[in-house]
Motif scaffolding. Structure first.
Motif: not given
Length: 703
Positions: A184-188
């Protein structure tokens, strides 16, 4: 939905034929119906035809086949950094008003299309988002590990990490492999402040945990100052309000760093509290990092440990490193060849030690057997390590509480399984779980016979089979404590501990507990309370207690009460919980400071009291880094296919995530088969047919 049968479906016409034949034979030539209405006979024949045909059809094993389709929405995980560092350099009102409203809008916006799960993390992990920002430490890698555990089999669409990028516990999140397994992509979301502001910081104080009464001990203070060139501050060291050291600091650079060595004298035993302070300057971004508290455990003597080995071995190095972490131990390493005498002379020499560790002694060829007997005769506690060099027959003759029969020089690979009934010292559930995954030790093959009075700490798991054979056990012979670690290769446990947790704490704690139990002098008091003498302020206070009757047998019938008293003479009462043969108490968390405790138990009409003291140390690490690490957040988002977002643009994440083609619902199809005969309506249909037939026959006067 589809109807199928276990037997061939072409048997169905035979069911109808059977029903027709049965109805024909029963009603066609029955003379009792000649006076009745012809429709009555036909109705009864039709009912019997239906009933028999239906029953016959049920014998074919009819099944109802259904296909169920379930659609799982993508899960969006939002993790909020709840540590103290987030508020440094920013008005806390922003995070509790504007930011809180923006976060609520983000959750609502994503919730229309996705399943949203929220967490707060810092020194732990909690469900839901907290805006207190009061956690004392930040562990991002623990967050990632927990998310992998919970969501590894779920349709995770994205992880949104809201943080300032500062972590001070656990491994680097950039190299955490567990979060990558979620695919899953990680958005910060970048929180905190990256601007350099005026601040003077007590960045680090290096010191020994232990010192000895009457000795000088060193401190090394690292201080930093930012944007304060031309200013002056003063470093002071105080103990109980008494000034022990003072030095004026001239700040001559915008980015000023200085290391200051200090020597102090240990003039009292126990845990001594020293406070280091830098005088505050105007317009500093934070004053909390001007103060640092340190605690030194001042002792008046060391315990001597002898590690005697047959030959060099990697286990010896691992044991050395674990023991030497405790400055209360003085470790002496010797090889067997360095001891020239045995018998009474050696026994007297061994009495000078608090613990003797014998690594693979006695050795094959009866090497060291006399020296081992002299060690046992000295009355000093002994810890035996067995291995390929051990003389098993010689070991069996020592009465350690363990005998291995039929060894024959063969070996097994055995993993560790914690014995739930072990009570000589305590380990928490997390440690017990971690120990199950340690590499196997090489143990002698044979039949293990354990004395009934021995206490088995770890049992052997050979392959997939959990056995009752001891891997680590303890025994008392004539009031002398004896321990046995029945295998070699323990050095691999130390490496595995570091590989899994980026720390040797698991291995070091295990060796420390074993050595501490064996080396401590026997205490024959009937009431004992065990605890650490120093806790962190974000750590739960845990105590263990033991009560012995007049025969010195463990009992836990009487109630054990404890009162904890702080420096302001406030009293906090607690009651221990019974566990097995002992007692446990979790007193929760208390503020930093010095405390005393008084534990009381009534035994055989006698009141026994146990007292002690401990210190709760403040965790100040969050205030020592005031500049957010946006580079870490950017690298995390880049590595895992996401994007870094400013906190003011948090609402843009709804559109950003919704527009991704790789975040989609997953449809699951499940085939179910249900036997027709198990349906309730089948019973009522049969009951209706039988009841109707009986009623019509009775009405017609035919029974």
């Amino acid at each position: 939905m589809k109807l199928i049968t276990e037997l061939p479906l072409w048997f169905s016409p035979l069911c109808l034929l059977l029903g027709g034949l049965y109805a024909f034979l029963l009603y066609w030539k029955d003379s009792r119906f000649e006076a009745s209405n012809p429709l009555t006979r036909r109705l009864l024949a039709a009912i019997r035809f239906s009933l028999v045909s239906f029953l016959a059809f049920l014998l074919l094993g009819p099944l109802i086949k259904t296909l169920l389709r379930e659609v799982e929405k993508p899960v969006i995980v939002i993790a909020q950094d709840n540590s103290e560092s987030v508020l440094i350099g920013k008005d806390s009102a922003y995070y509790r008003t504007v930011y809180k409203e923006n976060m609520a809008g983000l959750i609502d916006g994503l919730g229309k299309k996705f399943e949203v799960k929220t967490y707060s993390f810092g020194d732990g992990l909690e469900s839901g988002i907290s805006y207190k920002f009061d956690d004392k430490q930040t562990d991002i890698s623990a967050l990632f590990n927990e998310l992998y555990t919970v969501y590894s089999n779920r349709n995770v669409g994205a992880v949104i990490l809201c943080s300032d990028g500062l972590y001070n516990k656990g491994a680097s999140p950039l190299y955490d492999h567990s979060i990558g397994e979620l695919n899953a992509p990680i958005y910060t979301v970048a929180l905190g402040d990256t601007s350099v502001k005026k601040d003077v910081i007590l960045a680090k104080v290096l010191h020994n945990r232990l010192a000895y009464l009457g000795n000088d001990f060193p401190l090394e203070v690292l201080l930093e100052a930012k944007e304060l060139m031309g200013e002056k501050t003063t470093l002071k060291v105080e103990k109980e309000g008494k000034l022990l050291f003072s030095k004026s600091i001239d700040i001559n650079k915008e980015n000023y760093i200085e290391t200051i060595p200090i020597q102090l004298r240990a003039d009292a035993t126990g845990i001594q509290h020293y406070q280091l302070r830098l005088t505050t300057l105007e317009d500093e971004v934070s004053y909390s990092n001007n103060i640092k508290d340190i605690y030194i455990d001042v002792l008046d003597g060391r315990q001597k440990i002898l590690l005697l080995s047959n030959a060099p071995h990697p286990d010896i190095g691992a044991i050395n490193q674990a023991i030497l972490l405790n400055k209360n131990y003085e470790l002496e390493n010797r090889l067997l060849g360095e001891y020239k005498n045995s018998g009474p002379a050696a026994a007297n020499k061994f009495k000078a030690y608090n613990l003797i560790i014998l690594h693979q002694l006695p050795a094959k060829g009866k090497r060291g057997i006399k020296l081992v007997k002299a060690a046992v005769a000295s009355g000093t506690p002994i810890l035996f390590f067995l291995g390929n060099q051990s003389d098993i027959n010689g070991f069996n003759a020592i009465e350690t509480g363990l005998a291995i029969q039929g060894a024959g020089g063969m070996t097994n690979e055995a993993q560790a399984v914690v014995n739930d009934q072990f009570s000589l010292f305590s380990i928490d559930d997390a440690m017990a779980k971690q120990m199950r995954d340690l590499p196997p030790l090489t143990v002698p093959f044979g039949t293990y016979i354990t004395s009934k009075s021995a206490n088995v700490f770890l049992k052997q798991k050979i392959g997939m089979v959990k056995t009752e054979q001891a891997l680590i056990q303890f025994h008392t012979l004539n009031e002398v404590k004896l321990g046995v670690i029945a295998g070699e290769g323990i050095w691999q446990w130390r490496l595995n501990s570091y590989e899994r947790f980026a720390t040797h704490d698991l291995f070091n704690s295990l060796i420390s507990k074993i050595v501490q139990y064996l080396a401590i002098q026997s205490d024959k008091s009937q009431f004992k309370v065990f605890s650490k003498n120093k806790f962190l302020e974000n750590e739960e206070l845990r105590f263990d207690a033991e009560v012995y009757n007049s025969s010195y047998e463990l009992v836990n019938d009487p109630e054990v009460n404890m009162t904890i008293i702080n420096s302001d003479d406030q009293h906090f009462p607690y009651t221990f919980s019974r566990t097995g043969h002992g007692y446990k108490l979790n007193a929760g968390k208390l503020p930093a400071g010095s405390y005393k405790y008084k534990a009381v138990v009534s035994l055989s009409e006698k009141v026994i009291q146990e007292t002690g003291a401990f210190t709760i140390v403040p965790v100040q690490i969050e205030s020592f880094r005031t500049i957010a690490d946006y580079q870490l957040l950017y690298n995390l988002a880049l590595k895992f296919g996401g994007k870094m977002i400013a906190k003011e643009e948090i609402s843009a994440l709804v559109q950003e995530i919704s527009a991704r083609d790789d975040i989609k619902p997953i449809s699951y199809t499940e085939k179910r088969l249900k036997e027709l005969i198990n349906l309730k309506w089948v019973f009522f249909v049969l009951l209706f047919l039988l009841s109707t037939e009986w009623f019509v026959r009775k009405r017609a006067g035919v029974y």
